[in-house]
Design a protein around this motif. Sequence first.
Motif, mmCIF file in Angstrom:
data_model
loop_
_atom_site.group_PDB
_atom_site.id
_atom_site.type_symbol
_atom_site.label_atom_id
_atom_site.label_comp_id
_atom_site.label_asym_id
_atom_site.label_seq_id
_atom_site.Cartn_x
_atom_site.Cartn_y
_atom_site.Cartn_z
ATOM 1 N N HIS A 315 6.184 57.783 16.343
ATOM 2 C CA HIS A 315 5.384 59.059 16.320
ATOM 3 C C HIS A 315 4.911 59.335 17.827
ATOM 4 C CE1 HIS A 315 4.939 58.092 12.142
ATOM 5 N NE2 HIS A 315 4.360 56.687 12.566
ATOM 6 N N HIS A 316 4.647 58.268 18.561
ATOM 7 C CA HIS A 316 4.210 58.402 19.939
ATOM 8 C C HIS A 316 5.041 57.610 20.796
ATOM 9 C CE1 HIS A 316 1.167 61.020 18.502
ATOM 10 N NE2 HIS A 316 1.009 59.993 17.661
ATOM 11 N N SER A 317 5.633 57.941 21.924
ATOM 12 C CA SER A 317 6.262 56.972 22.784
ATOM 13 C C SER A 317 5.214 56.744 24.082
ATOM 14 C CB SER A 317 7.468 57.570 23.265
ATOM 15 O OG SER A 317 7.730 57.248 24.569
ATOM 16 N N ALA A 318 4.863 55.529 24.159
ATOM 17 C CA ALA A 318 3.570 55.420 24.902
ATOM 18 C C ALA A 318 4.130 55.318 26.394
ATOM 19 C CB ALA A 318 2.794 54.047 24.590
ATOM 20 N N ASP A 319 3.041 55.841 27.386
ATOM 21 C CA ASP A 319 3.379 55.431 28.757
ATOM 22 C C ASP A 319 3.021 54.178 29.202
ATOM 23 O OD1 ASP A 319 4.650 57.984 29.684
ATOM 24 O OD2 ASP A 319 2.903 58.836 28.468
ATOM 25 N N ALA A 320 1.643 53.773 28.828
ATOM 26 C CA ALA A 320 1.174 52.524 29.535
ATOM 27 C C ALA A 320 0.184 52.107 28.407
ATOM 28 C CB ALA A 320 0.291 52.981 30.436
ATOM 29 N N LEU A 321 0.215 50.359 28.478
ATOM 30 C CA LEU A 321 -0.735 49.865 27.705
ATOM 31 C C LEU A 321 -1.777 49.183 28.619
ATOM 32 C CD1 LEU A 321 0.114 47.557 24.704
ATOM 33 C CD2 LEU A 321 -0.954 46.619 26.539
ATOM 34 N N LEU A 322 -3.025 49.507 28.273
ATOM 35 C CA LEU A 322 -4.190 49.082 29.026
ATOM 36 C C LEU A 322 -4.834 47.531 28.328
ATOM 37 C CD1 LEU A 322 -5.840 51.967 30.306
ATOM 38 C CD2 LEU A 322 -3.863 50.957 31.346
ATOM 39 N N VAL A 323 -4.609 46.434 28.807
ATOM 40 C CA VAL A 323 -5.195 45.288 28.181
ATOM 41 C C VAL A 323 -6.560 45.032 28.449
ATOM 42 C CG1 VAL A 323 -4.595 43.092 27.461
ATOM 43 C CG2 VAL A 323 -2.929 44.142 28.891
ATOM 44 N N GLY A 324 -7.478 44.472 27.757
ATOM 45 C CA GLY A 324 -8.907 44.380 27.783
ATOM 46 C C GLY A 324 -9.108 43.156 27.018
ATOM 47 N N GLY A 325 -10.291 42.687 27.059
ATOM 48 C CA GLY A 325 -10.757 41.545 26.395
ATOM 49 C C GLY A 325 -10.459 40.219 26.898
ATOM 50 N N GLY A 326 -11.095 39.410 26.706
ATOM 51 C CA GLY A 326 -10.774 37.947 27.477
ATOM 52 C C GLY A 326 -9.329 37.564 27.267
ATOM 53 N N GLY A 327 -8.478 37.928 26.498
ATOM 54 C CA GLY A 327 -7.025 37.584 26.619
ATOM 55 C C GLY A 327 -6.446 38.079 27.798
ATOM 56 N N SER A 328 -7.106 39.206 28.350
ATOM 57 C CA SER A 328 -6.431 39.583 29.705
ATOM 58 C C SER A 328 -6.693 38.980 30.782
ATOM 59 C CB SER A 328 -6.963 41.119 29.985
ATOM 60 O OG SER A 328 -8.280 41.154 30.364
ATOM 61 N N TYR A 329 -7.671 37.776 30.651
ATOM 62 C CA TYR A 329 -7.567 36.579 31.704
ATOM 63 C C TYR A 329 -6.585 35.341 31.457
ATOM 64 C CZ TYR A 329 -11.799 39.371 32.514
ATOM 65 O OH TYR A 329 -12.904 40.503 32.703
ATOM 66 N N ASN A 330 -5.875 35.596 30.589
ATOM 67 C CA ASN A 330 -4.681 34.807 30.243
ATOM 68 C C ASN A 330 -3.379 35.081 30.741
ATOM 69 O OD1 ASN A 330 -2.588 32.882 29.331
ATOM 70 N ND2 ASN A 330 -3.697 32.498 27.379
ATOM 71 N N PRO A 331 -2.741 34.786 32.167
ATOM 72 C CA PRO A 331 -1.879 35.379 32.697
ATOM 73 C C PRO A 331 -0.427 35.089 31.994
ATOM 74 C CG PRO A 331 -2.784 33.654 34.091
ATOM 75 C CD PRO A 331 -3.710 33.594 32.787
ATOM 76 N N VAL A 332 -0.491 34.013 31.127
ATOM 77 C CA VAL A 332 0.732 33.593 30.366
ATOM 78 C C VAL A 332 0.924 34.610 29.201
ATOM 79 C CG1 VAL A 332 2.079 31.977 28.969
ATOM 80 C CG2 VAL A 332 0.394 31.299 31.134
ATOM 81 N N LEU A 333 -0.443 34.995 28.420
ATOM 82 C CA LEU A 333 -0.310 36.010 27.379
ATOM 83 C C LEU A 333 -0.006 37.360 28.137
ATOM 84 C CD1 LEU A 333 -1.003 36.652 24.478
ATOM 85 C CD2 LEU A 333 -3.466 36.634 25.028
ATOM 86 N N VAL A 334 -0.451 37.668 28.987
ATOM 87 C CA VAL A 334 -0.460 39.047 29.714
ATOM 88 C C VAL A 334 1.254 39.168 30.041
ATOM 89 C CG1 VAL A 334 -0.885 40.649 31.638
ATOM 90 C CG2 VAL A 334 -2.651 39.474 30.317
ATOM 91 N N GLU A 335 1.825 37.978 30.673
ATOM 92 C CA GLU A 335 3.182 37.773 30.932
ATOM 93 C C GLU A 335 4.217 38.078 29.628
ATOM 94 O OE1 GLU A 335 4.489 38.459 33.585
ATOM 95 O OE2 GLU A 335 6.667 38.336 32.849
ATOM 96 N N PHE A 336 3.775 37.487 28.554
ATOM 97 C CA PHE A 336 4.427 37.638 27.488
ATOM 98 C C PHE A 336 4.567 39.069 26.820
ATOM 99 C CE2 PHE A 336 4.122 32.665 25.986
ATOM 100 C CZ PHE A 336 5.028 32.489 26.734
ATOM 101 N N LEU A 337 3.196 39.664 27.013
ATOM 102 C CA LEU A 337 2.952 41.088 26.505
ATOM 103 C C LEU A 337 3.744 41.881 27.453
ATOM 104 C CD1 LEU A 337 1.266 42.572 24.677
ATOM 105 C CD2 LEU A 337 -0.430 42.492 26.153
ATOM 106 N N ARG A 338 4.014 41.782 28.740
ATOM 107 C CA ARG A 338 4.932 42.495 29.510
ATOM 108 C C ARG A 338 6.354 42.231 29.123
ATOM 109 N NH1 ARG A 338 1.315 41.307 34.467
ATOM 110 N NH2 ARG A 338 0.427 43.371 34.644
ATOM 111 N N GLN A 339 6.778 41.196 28.725
ATOM 112 C CA GLN A 339 8.150 40.964 28.304
ATOM 113 C C GLN A 339 8.439 41.767 26.967
ATOM 114 O OE1 GLN A 339 8.651 36.668 28.122
ATOM 115 N NE2 GLN A 339 8.394 36.302 30.136
ATOM 116 N N GLU A 340 7.311 41.933 26.140
ATOM 117 C CA GLU A 340 7.529 42.731 24.821
ATOM 118 C C GLU A 340 7.436 44.207 25.160
ATOM 119 O OE1 GLU A 340 7.473 42.305 21.583
ATOM 120 O OE2 GLU A 340 7.667 40.277 21.873
ATOM 121 N N MET A 341 6.822 44.869 25.835
ATOM 122 C CA MET A 341 6.518 46.124 26.087
ATOM 123 C C MET A 341 7.232 46.793 27.412
ATOM 124 S SD MET A 341 4.172 46.270 23.784
ATOM 125 C CE MET A 341 4.055 47.818 23.783
ATOM 126 N N GLU A 342 7.532 46.234 28.267
ATOM 127 C CA GLU A 342 8.100 46.904 29.318
ATOM 128 C C GLU A 342 9.793 47.223 28.959
ATOM 129 O OE1 GLU A 342 4.778 46.240 32.646
ATOM 130 O OE2 GLU A 342 6.798 45.287 33.265
#
Length: 398
Positions: A315-342
Amino acid sequence: MNSETCVMHSSRYVVGLMSGTSVDGIDAAVVRITDEPDGGVSAELIGFENTPYPAAVRQEIFTLFDPLQATVNKIGSMNVLLGELYAEAALSVITSAGLSPVDIAVIGSHGQTIYHAPESEQLHGYDIHYTVQIGEGSVIAARTGIPCVSDFRPADMAVGGQGAPLVPFTEYLLYREAHRTLLLQNIGGIGNMTVIPAGCSQEQVYAFDTGPGNMIIDGVVERLYPGQLTMDIGGAIARQGTIHEGLLNLLMQEPYYSQPLPKSTGREHFGSSYIDWLLDYTKDQSIKAEDVVATVTKLTAWSIGDAYRRYVRDHHSADALLVGGGGSYNPVLVEFLRQEMEPMGVQVMTQEEVGYSSDAKEAVAFALLADHTLKRQPNNLPNVTGANRPIIMGKISY
Ligand SMILES: Nc1ncnc2c1ncn2[C@@H]1O[C@H](COP(=O)(O)OP(=O)(O)OP(=O)(O)O)[C@@H](O)[C@H]1O
Ligand SMILES: CC(=O)N[C@H]1[C@@H]2OC[C@@H](O2)[C@@H](O)[C@@H]1O[C@H](C)C(=O)O
């Protein structure tokens, strides 16, 4: 009305208090809310403090998640105790912001969720949905001398909604852009995503819980490193582990991920019984502790990518995902998220990278929601919660 009164009336200080599903403590924000000429509002963060719950209080709150232990006297007394702690947190953040209680128009307090049952149950022929947040608003108002709006979720449930998520209403107010479609991903105890299409109206925003945020990561870390850790700080354990494909595939089968929208979830689903089951399996398979942590971290990132593919991308092709919450302080989680989304063309950035505070975001949201309650303006998003109409949420204690 002269122009001076006009300016005074267009801006006010409001306190927002949030205690999330991770049960890590109390987030308190002082926000200056200003009415904008286009009918919207803007919010400026004036002060922020996080007060961890005392360890014994945290432990007692956890006992309330188990309906067999959550006796009415325990719930009643914890409701008042948390009211006291929230009042202290509010007074402290007001002082540290250089203000005094008389400067504050209202406090918006989310409370502590101890039970969330959005699916319908039949009781004596009635359809029942319920959710329980504690932290007595009357105590907060009495101790601070400031009106307090609390217990927001039941109003949305009373008109058929899930009572969650509520923050997307404020994300629409603060983040919408004319030319970019944004995904706002909160990674707290639970993960939740808000979709804000480019140039959208309020009715076009939608949101849902993607599944566990840090809840499984925290749950396994607490059990595998007892007395030492309650979270994987900086992703240090996951970084040393290897993803176990068998375990990952098994966890991906969890039916919540494919459940249709609207949907919300909580500790009832991904709490201690889920962790028991998961760790029984990993013990049987002799999977190493760091591999378990790496795998559940990967699962969490996958569940967000999966939600985007399943409920958003067509329905919507997103340009960006902004991550918040405590999980954004876990760089491994954020890196895995980049691998999923980018690879899907969605840029991943943290709230801090775009100039906001991840920590304060939900507390700011409850300040904005309370401001709407006092103005008698609806503050739920029926599209998001599944409610059958807009409604003014929150109970006011003067
Ligand atoms: N430095 C860090 N490294 C790794 N993880 C972190 C770090 N700081 C916070 N976290 C994670 O974030 C969690 C707290 O997140 P947050 O405060 O956003 O949750 P919450 O508001 O309680 O949850 P929810 O939004 O679901 O109600 C911690 O339990 C931990 O798992
Ligand atoms: C019942 C409850 O407390 N739900 C929380 C939880 O934590 C994240 C996600 O699940 C979200 O649905 C909600 O909180 C945020 C503040 C919300 O309502 O938007």
